[in-house]
Design a protein around this motif. Sequence first.
Motif, mmCIF file in Angstrom:
data_model
loop_
_atom_site.group_PDB
_atom_site.id
_atom_site.type_symbol
_atom_site.label_atom_id
_atom_site.label_comp_id
_atom_site.label_asym_id
_atom_site.label_seq_id
_atom_site.Cartn_x
_atom_site.Cartn_y
_atom_site.Cartn_z
ATOM 1 N N GLY A 1 18.960 -32.096 7.801
ATOM 2 C CA GLY A 1 19.548 -30.797 7.284
ATOM 3 C C GLY A 1 20.470 -31.165 6.508
ATOM 4 N N HIS B 1 14.779 -25.340 4.048
ATOM 5 C CA HIS B 1 14.262 -26.719 4.874
ATOM 6 C C HIS B 1 15.686 -26.716 6.110
ATOM 7 N N GLY B 2 16.533 -27.111 4.900
ATOM 8 C CA GLY B 2 17.104 -27.996 5.698
ATOM 9 C C GLY B 2 18.714 -27.665 5.774
ATOM 10 N N SER C 1 16.864 -26.063 9.405
ATOM 11 C CA SER C 1 17.311 -27.291 10.574
ATOM 12 C C SER C 1 19.125 -27.319 10.823
ATOM 13 N N TYR D 1 19.841 -30.590 2.112
ATOM 14 C CA TYR D 1 20.337 -29.272 1.085
ATOM 15 C C TYR D 1 21.386 -29.969 1.017
#
Length: 172
Positions: free
Chosen positions: A18, A57-58, A61, A22
Motif C-alpha cells: 500500500g 487502492h494503496g 490497503s 501510494y
Amino acid sequence: MLRALARPLLASWFIYGGVQSYLDPEPRAARVAPAVEPALKELGLEEVRATDLVKAHGAASIAFASALALSRSPRSAALGLAGLATATAVLAHPFWNETDEARREAELEQFLKNVSLVGGVLLAATAGHSARHIARKKAKKVKAKDKAAAAKIKAKEAKIAAKAAVSKKRSA
C-alpha cells in the motif's frame, strides 16, 4: 497468542504494498491501465486516471491492513483486504494474456501469490477475535447489566419512597 503475531505478519505485506502504491503509483498504474482505463471511459469517468485508482487502492490497503494488524474489526478488515488482493491479482497480473512463456510464468507466480494472500486474509476473517478481546467484551456486558439492574432497583426504591411520602401526606 498466535493471532497477536499472525495478524500483523499477514498485514505487513499489505502495508508495504500500500505504501509503495501510494508513493510510487506509476509502475502499478502502467500494469493495470489496459484493463482499467476502458472501463473508466465506459463509466464516463475519463478524468479519473489509473494512478488515482492505484493510490486509492494503496491507501485502502494501508487502512485495512492496519486495522487487521491492530485487531480492530479484524473480520471487516480481512474481507476488505481479500477484495483488494483479488482486484490486484486479476488486474495487475493477467498471466492469461501473456504470449512470452517467461513473462507468463512470472505473472502466474505473482497472480498465485496474490491468490494465496486472499486465502490468508479469508482465514483471518474466520478467526474472529482474541480470547482477551472476548473476555473484555463479556466483562463490559456484565458491567452494563449490573449497572442496569442497579438503576432498576434505584428506580423501584424511588417509586416506593414516593408512594410512602404520598401515604404519609394523606394520613397527616
